[in-house]
Design an enzyme around this catalytic site. Structure first.
Site, PDB file in Angstrom:
ATOM      1  N   HIS A  25      55.743-118.598  54.289  1.00  0.00           N
ATOM      2  CA  HIS A  25      55.062-117.301  54.321  1.00  0.00           C
ATOM      3  C   HIS A  25      53.566-117.512  54.493  1.00  0.00           C
ATOM      4  O   HIS A  25      53.036-118.601  54.227  1.00  0.00           O
ATOM      5  CB  HIS A  25      55.342-116.496  53.052  1.00  0.00           C
ATOM      6  CG  HIS A  25      54.652-117.033  51.816  1.00  0.00           C
ATOM      7  ND1 HIS A  25      53.420-116.606  51.392  1.00  0.00           N
ATOM      8  CD2 HIS A  25      55.031-117.991  50.926  1.00  0.00           C
ATOM      9  CE1 HIS A  25      53.071-117.249  50.294  1.00  0.00           C
ATOM     10  NE2 HIS A  25      54.028-118.105  49.993  1.00  0.00           N
ATOM     11  N   CYS A  26      52.900-116.472  54.985  1.00  0.00           N
ATOM     12  CA  CYS A  26      51.441-116.487  55.073  1.00  0.00           C
ATOM     13  C   CYS A  26      50.918-115.427  54.101  1.00  0.00           C
ATOM     14  O   CYS A  26      51.594-115.093  53.128  1.00  0.00           O
ATOM     15  CB  CYS A  26      50.978-116.226  56.504  1.00  0.00           C
ATOM     16  SG  CYS A  26      51.588-114.692  57.216  1.00  0.00           S
ATOM     17  N   VAL A  27      49.757-114.879  54.343  1.00  0.00           N
ATOM     18  CA  VAL A  27      49.151-113.939  53.395  1.00  0.00           C
ATOM     19  C   VAL A  27      49.947-112.644  53.290  1.00  0.00           C
ATOM     20  O   VAL A  27      50.060-112.053  52.220  1.00  0.00           O
ATOM     21  CB  VAL A  27      47.698-113.622  53.817  1.00  0.00           C
ATOM     22  CG1 VAL A  27      47.070-112.607  52.875  1.00  0.00           C
ATOM     23  CG2 VAL A  27      46.870-114.896  53.824  1.00  0.00           C
TER      24      VAL A  27
END
Length: 471
Positions: A25-27
């Site tokens: 996942h990213c932000v």
């Protein structure tokens, strides 16, 4: 909000845990490698309260969750699917199995150019500031800011130097990124790129004039005569040379014992690649690049309206396929060859058009979740990042996407006929005018007006018609 329950719904909508190959996942988003994206129930997925949108790009399926919440969802997700935590690189590698050869080639270009974009975009913005300080008739009739206020002259000069650095040493940036992507040593990639713009070489921008005057210096060895020409601003020479360097380095690394690696591999790799580049790769790719650029320019000069219509209207679909990354190389080549690009201004307007269509959906819909997503994604698109607007809103309802394409195509025709040029790539949204040559500001603002009004109006009208029919 029951995060665990909704995460279970996300897993089911994705085709079950057996359809998930890797996850990170990213932000704001879950970034997933799936075995079969055809098994995804997108309608069910997008109807989950936690999900603010979803889209597929470069073999990855991404689910927009939101800052903060995505961490909690991810923890539940990996527990339910049993895939284990993965890095972004691991997910990238897993997702490559979903790509065909053309998509892999496009992804390779994206992997090379995206890491250097911050430097290029920053340079574009700084060039815009320099243009404001040095351009006549912006604030004073017939004079520039530095003409009226000489104390700003040296400041403008420093800004110009900083802005030009990324383009003067572009082969160094590309060499670093390309060799890294091809599996070689980034440091050798930097040296290779800088070698192609060494000050002892004839500057590429003065090559044509020097050739006409017969003043091009040459190296003579082994019966060969090689011109001492640099490749400032060029893309193809350093791309091909970087691939060769990485292959040579990997070949030698496997065959030279560890005790002699430092003494043999780097110098032999650079020496061999350097010779091949100056003797063959450079001259051939330089000619090919100029030929392709000349053909591209001639098409737009012959039928600018059609060129603007096609590129302006079809840029957004290119983003869906990822093929838009291939045109970064074309932009760089145009900047190096003719001093500017007529393609990037249309990119900026296409981004604004997607934001306008999403903003219209925000005002037209009664769905509170869609309102929030449309508002934030439209602002993002107006600042140059279109994916949330395109994949989260416009493609979901289709007609906003087509409305944005229509507005972008009309604006593309207008600015292409007028010959609008940008000396560099900048921020692809409302601040884009800073990176447009000052003399083209008036017509570019007309184009901005078109992509703000046309997509908004068409989307709003269509949304109201559909709502009336559904009622």
């Amino acid at each position: 909000m029951d995060i665990r329950k909704q995460t279970e719904e996300i897993v089911q909508a994705l085709g079950g845990k057996e359809n998930v190959s890797a996850a990170t996942h990213c932000v704001t988003r879950l970034r997933l490698a799936l075995h079969d994206e055809e098994k995804v129930d997108k309608e069910a997925l997008n109807n989950i309260d936690l999900v603010k949108g979803s889209f597929s790009t470069n073999g990855q399926f991404q689910v927009v969750i939101g800052q903060g919440t995505v961490n909690k969802v991810y923890n539940e997700f990996i527990e339910m699917t049993g895939v284990g935590e993965s890095t972004k690189e691991e997910v990238k590698k897993a997702s490559e199995s979903n790509l065909n050869p053309l998509q892999r080639a496009i992804k390779t270009l994206a992997d090379i150019f995206i890491p250097i974009l911050p430097a290029i975009v920053t340079a574009g913005l700084l060039m815009g500031i320099n243009n404001i300080l040095t351009g006549a008739d912006i604030f004073y009739s017939g004079q520039s800011v530095i003409d009226v206020h000489p104390q700003w002259t040296d400041i403008a000069s420093i800004i110009n130097l900083i802005a030009n650095t990324a383009f003067v040493f572009l082969p160094g940036l590309i060499g670093w990124s390309a060799v890294k992507r091809f599996g070689g040593s980034e440091l050798l990639g930097i040296v290779l790129g800088l070698m192609l713009v060494h000050p002892d070489l004839l500057n590429a921008w003065g090559y044509a004039e020097a050739q006409e005057g017969g003043s091009v210096d040459t190296w003579k060895f082994f019966g060969l005569e090689v011109e001492k020409v640099g490749y400032q601003g060029q893309v193809l020479p350093v791309l091909v040379a970087s691939y060769v360097l990485a292959r040579v380095e990997r070949f030698l690394s496997k065959r030279v014992s560890d005790g002699f690696q430092m003494l043999v591999v780097p110098p032999v790799t650079l020496l061999l690649t350097g010779f091949v580049t100056f003797v063959a790769i450079g001259p051939i790719t330089f000619a090919v690049g100029n030929f392709l650029t000349g053909g591209f320019v001639s098409i737009f000069e012959a039928v600018p309206a059609i060129g603007g219509l096609l590129y302006g209207g079809l840029y957004a679909p290119l983003v869906i396929t990822g093929m838009h990354h291939t045109f970064l190389a074309v932009d760089f080549q145009l900047i190096a060859t003719i001093g500017g690009t007529f393609l990037w201004p249309m990119v900026a307007l296409s981004n604004i058009a997607q934001g306008s269509a999403a903003f219209a959906m925000m005002l037209a819909t009664k769905d509170e979740k869609l309102k929030g997503l449309a508002l934030t994604s439209s602002i993002s698109a107006w600042l140059g990042i279109t994916e949330p607007a395109m994949f989260g809103v416009n493609l979901r309802f289709r007609y906003p996407f087509f409305a944005a394409m229509i507005g972008s195509a009309i604006a593309g025709i207008v600015i292409t006929i007028a010959g609008v040029m940008a000396p560099s790539i900048g921020v692809g949204g409302l601040p884009a005018f800073f990176s447009i040559l000052y003399e083209f500001w008036p017509i570019f603002f007309v184009g901005m007006g078109i992509v703000l009004i046309v997509p908004f109006t068409l989307t709003f009208i269509m949304a109201k018609i559909k709502m009336k029919k559904e009622a």
